[in-house]
Design an enzyme around this catalytic site. Structure first.
Site, PDB file in Angstrom:
ATOM      1  N   ASN A 145       0.858  -1.179   0.000  1.00 33.38           N
ATOM      2  CA  ASN A 145       0.000   0.000   0.000  1.00 33.38           C
ATOM      3  C   ASN A 145       0.900   1.237   0.000  1.00 33.38           C
ATOM      4  O   ASN A 145       1.476   1.578   1.034  1.00 33.38           O
ATOM      5  CB  ASN A 145      -0.893  -0.047   1.252  1.00 33.38           C
ATOM      6  CG  ASN A 145      -1.763   1.175   1.397  1.00 33.38           C
ATOM      7  OD1 ASN A 145      -1.801   2.041   0.517  1.00 33.38           O
ATOM      8  ND2 ASN A 145      -2.469   1.265   2.510  1.00 33.38           N
ATOM      9  N   TRP A 146       1.012   1.869  -1.166  1.00 38.81           N
ATOM     10  CA  TRP A 146       1.951   2.994  -1.284  1.00 38.81           C
ATOM     11  C   TRP A 146       1.380   4.295  -0.747  1.00 38.81           C
ATOM     12  O   TRP A 146       2.080   5.322  -0.713  1.00 38.81           O
ATOM     13  CB  TRP A 146       2.378   3.173  -2.755  1.00 38.81           C
ATOM     14  CG  TRP A 146       3.214   2.048  -3.291  1.00 38.81           C
ATOM     15  CD1 TRP A 146       3.642   0.935  -2.611  1.00 38.81           C
ATOM     16  CD2 TRP A 146       3.736   1.916  -4.622  1.00 38.81           C
ATOM     17  NE1 TRP A 146       4.387   0.119  -3.432  1.00 38.81           N
ATOM     18  CE2 TRP A 146       4.461   0.695  -4.684  1.00 38.81           C
ATOM     19  CE3 TRP A 146       3.668   2.690  -5.779  1.00 38.81           C
ATOM     20  CZ2 TRP A 146       5.099   0.252  -5.839  1.00 38.81           C
ATOM     21  CZ3 TRP A 146       4.303   2.252  -6.942  1.00 38.81           C
ATOM     22  CH2 TRP A 146       5.017   1.046  -6.969  1.00 38.81           C
ATOM     23  N   LYS A 147       0.124   4.282  -0.383  1.00 39.24           N
ATOM     24  CA  LYS A 147      -0.526   5.463   0.211  1.00 39.24           C
ATOM     25  C   LYS A 147      -0.274   6.722  -0.633  1.00 39.24           C
ATOM     26  O   LYS A 147      -0.189   6.637  -1.853  1.00 39.24           O
ATOM     27  CB  LYS A 147      -0.077   5.628   1.667  1.00 39.24           C
ATOM     28  CG  LYS A 147      -0.292   4.344   2.474  1.00 39.24           C
ATOM     29  CD  LYS A 147      -0.172   4.543   3.943  1.00 39.24           C
ATOM     30  CE  LYS A 147      -0.282   3.188   4.631  1.00 39.24           C
ATOM     31  NZ  LYS A 147      -0.246   3.266   6.077  1.00 39.24           N
ATOM     32  N   HIS A 164      -9.584   0.620   5.117  1.00 39.60           N
ATOM     33  CA  HIS A 164      -8.305   0.824   5.817  1.00 39.60           C
ATOM     34  C   HIS A 164      -8.547   1.767   7.003  1.00 39.60           C
ATOM     35  O   HIS A 164      -9.363   2.683   6.914  1.00 39.60           O
ATOM     36  CB  HIS A 164      -7.282   1.430   4.855  1.00 39.60           C
ATOM     37  CG  HIS A 164      -5.888   1.427   5.413  1.00 39.60           C
ATOM     38  ND1 HIS A 164      -5.465   2.373   6.335  1.00 39.60           N
ATOM     39  CD2 HIS A 164      -4.836   0.604   5.202  1.00 39.60           C
ATOM     40  CE1 HIS A 164      -4.202   2.120   6.660  1.00 39.60           C
ATOM     41  NE2 HIS A 164      -3.805   1.052   5.984  1.00 39.60           N
ATOM     42  N   GLU A 202      -6.984   4.204   8.051  1.00 41.94           N
ATOM     43  CA  GLU A 202      -6.805   5.626   7.730  1.00 41.94           C
ATOM     44  C   GLU A 202      -8.040   6.196   7.037  1.00 41.94           C
ATOM     45  O   GLU A 202      -8.337   7.380   7.165  1.00 41.94           O
ATOM     46  CB  GLU A 202      -5.535   5.807   6.878  1.00 41.94           C
ATOM     47  CG  GLU A 202      -4.289   5.634   7.738  1.00 41.94           C
ATOM     48  CD  GLU A 202      -3.051   5.152   6.995  1.00 41.94           C
ATOM     49  OE1 GLU A 202      -3.022   5.190   5.752  1.00 41.94           O
ATOM     50  OE2 GLU A 202      -2.106   4.710   7.676  1.00 41.94           O
ATOM     51  N   GLU A 237      -5.469  -5.773  10.612  1.00 45.41           N
ATOM     52  CA  GLU A 237      -4.461  -4.742  10.856  1.00 45.41           C
ATOM     53  C   GLU A 237      -4.771  -4.041  12.169  1.00 45.41           C
ATOM     54  O   GLU A 237      -5.611  -3.123  12.202  1.00 45.41           O
ATOM     55  CB  GLU A 237      -4.483  -3.709   9.732  1.00 45.41           C
ATOM     56  CG  GLU A 237      -4.174  -4.269   8.359  1.00 45.41           C
ATOM     57  CD  GLU A 237      -3.601  -3.190   7.455  1.00 45.41           C
ATOM     58  OE1 GLU A 237      -2.468  -3.358   7.003  1.00 45.41           O
ATOM     59  OE2 GLU A 237      -4.266  -2.176   7.227  1.00 45.41           O
ATOM     60  N   GLY A 241       2.288   1.555  10.909  1.00 43.12           N
ATOM     61  CA  GLY A 241       3.250   2.648  10.806  1.00 43.12           C
ATOM     62  C   GLY A 241       3.959   3.000  12.101  1.00 43.12           C
ATOM     63  O   GLY A 241       4.604   4.037  12.197  1.00 43.12           O
ATOM     64  N   SER A 264       3.267  -2.819  10.439  1.00 44.66           N
ATOM     65  CA  SER A 264       4.720  -2.812  10.618  1.00 44.66           C
ATOM     66  C   SER A 264       5.384  -4.134  10.205  1.00 44.66           C
ATOM     67  O   SER A 264       6.323  -4.596  10.866  1.00 44.66           O
ATOM     68  CB  SER A 264       5.076  -2.445  12.057  1.00 44.66           C
ATOM     69  OG  SER A 264       4.610  -1.145  12.358  1.00 44.66           O
ATOM     70  N   GLY A 288       2.611  -1.315   4.410  1.00 40.45           N
ATOM     71  CA  GLY A 288       2.683   0.099   4.070  1.00 40.45           C
ATOM     72  C   GLY A 288       4.126   0.532   3.896  1.00 40.45           C
ATOM     73  O   GLY A 288       4.705   0.416   2.816  1.00 40.45           O
ATOM     74  N   GLY A 289       4.751   0.989   4.992  1.00 41.11           N
ATOM     75  CA  GLY A 289       6.099   1.568   4.943  1.00 41.11           C
ATOM     76  C   GLY A 289       7.114   0.751   4.150  1.00 41.11           C
ATOM     77  O   GLY A 289       7.802   1.292   3.271  1.00 41.11           O
TER      78      GLY A 289
END
Ligand code: PEP
Length: 257
Positions: A25-27, A109, A111, A179, A185, A217, A238-239
């Protein structure tokens, strides 16, 4: 079902049986040029199915062109909840994602739930829209830190999963991602025991066929432990998905399952 749909379906089933899913997920990160460089590096390093990247909408087409002749799949980070075109400023439909070459879409998600106030009902409608466009929805569920500390994680995740089926039961192409919100993150990862317990609980709720991903993470230094846990069928990342070296290490680790 057309011949193409049949082929698409059997390829998906094959990839699910043979490998775990790894979804990046490159956000809302970086420039188009950076996204293209990342896509090129990932394409060069991945030769097995089950690896999918979800760039920002603005970068989808450019990344899709790069990945078109590779095994790496393309996905969206969200979609609108209606199936018809219409006056929805700033929104992107599931059909538009499919049209541009996406095969999956991340929905619910944390977010989106937190920053955009997305409700369970809205997310349930998005699931329908995604399925109608023949996108595989990845439904994200997970508890906050406060909810975990209050011992409410099972109740929260159960409610999110049940609410997602308000309009229709889960289908064979759907995916769940557990998640824990406090692990996204932050560098914190749920314990093996907690992940095992939650994934077993989700498995009981959704049945034997649906892939259940873990997210929060996930990094090259914890993937080897995560992949051994029963009912962990892959990862939503993500990261670490923004770093080609780290993402390729995750892809390699999951390919060996
Ligand atoms: C995510 O945003 O879905 C996620 C899991 O992020 P990270 O890997 O950075 O925790």
């Amino acid at each position: 079902m057309t011949k193409n749909n049949q082929k698409e379906k059997s390829q998906e089933e094959k990839s699910l049986r043979e490998t775990s899913l790894l979804v990046g997920n490159w956000k809302m990160h970086g420039t188009r040029a950076k996204a293209m460089d990342l896509a090129l590096a990932i394409k060069a390093g991945v030769s097995h199915p089950g690896v999918i990247v979800c760039p920002a909408f603005a970068h989808l087409e450019a990344v899709g062109r790069i990945l078109a002749d590779s095994v790496v799949g393309l996905g969206g980070q969200d979609c609108h909840h209606t199936t018809d075109d219409g006056p929805h400023t700033g929104d992107v439909s599931a059909a538009m994602l499919k049209d541009i070459g996406a095969e999956i879409v991340i929905l619910g998600h944390s977010e989106r739930r937190t920053n955009h106030g997305e409700s369970d009902d809205l997310i349930a409608a998005k699931l329908l829209a995604a399925r109608a466009a023949r996108l595989r929805p990845i439904l994200c569920v997970g508890e906050t830190k406060d909810q975990r500390e209050a011992g409410e994680e099972i109740a929260v995740v159960t409610a999110q999963i049940k609410a997602a089926q308000k309009f229709a039961p889960f289908g064979e192409r759907d995916v769940i991602a557990y998640e824990p919100v406090w692990a996204i993150g932050t560098g914190l990862v749920a314990t093996e025991e907690d992940i095992r317990a939650m994934h077993a609980h989700i498995r009981d709720l959704v049945g034997p066929a649906m892939p259940i991903l873990y997210g929060g993470s996930v990094k090259p230094n914890n993937i080897l432990d995560l992949r051994k846990i029963e009912n962990v069928n892959g990862a939503l990342v993500g990261g670490a998905s923004l770093d080609a070296g780290a993402f390729l290490a995750l892809a390699l680790a999951l390919a060996k399952v």
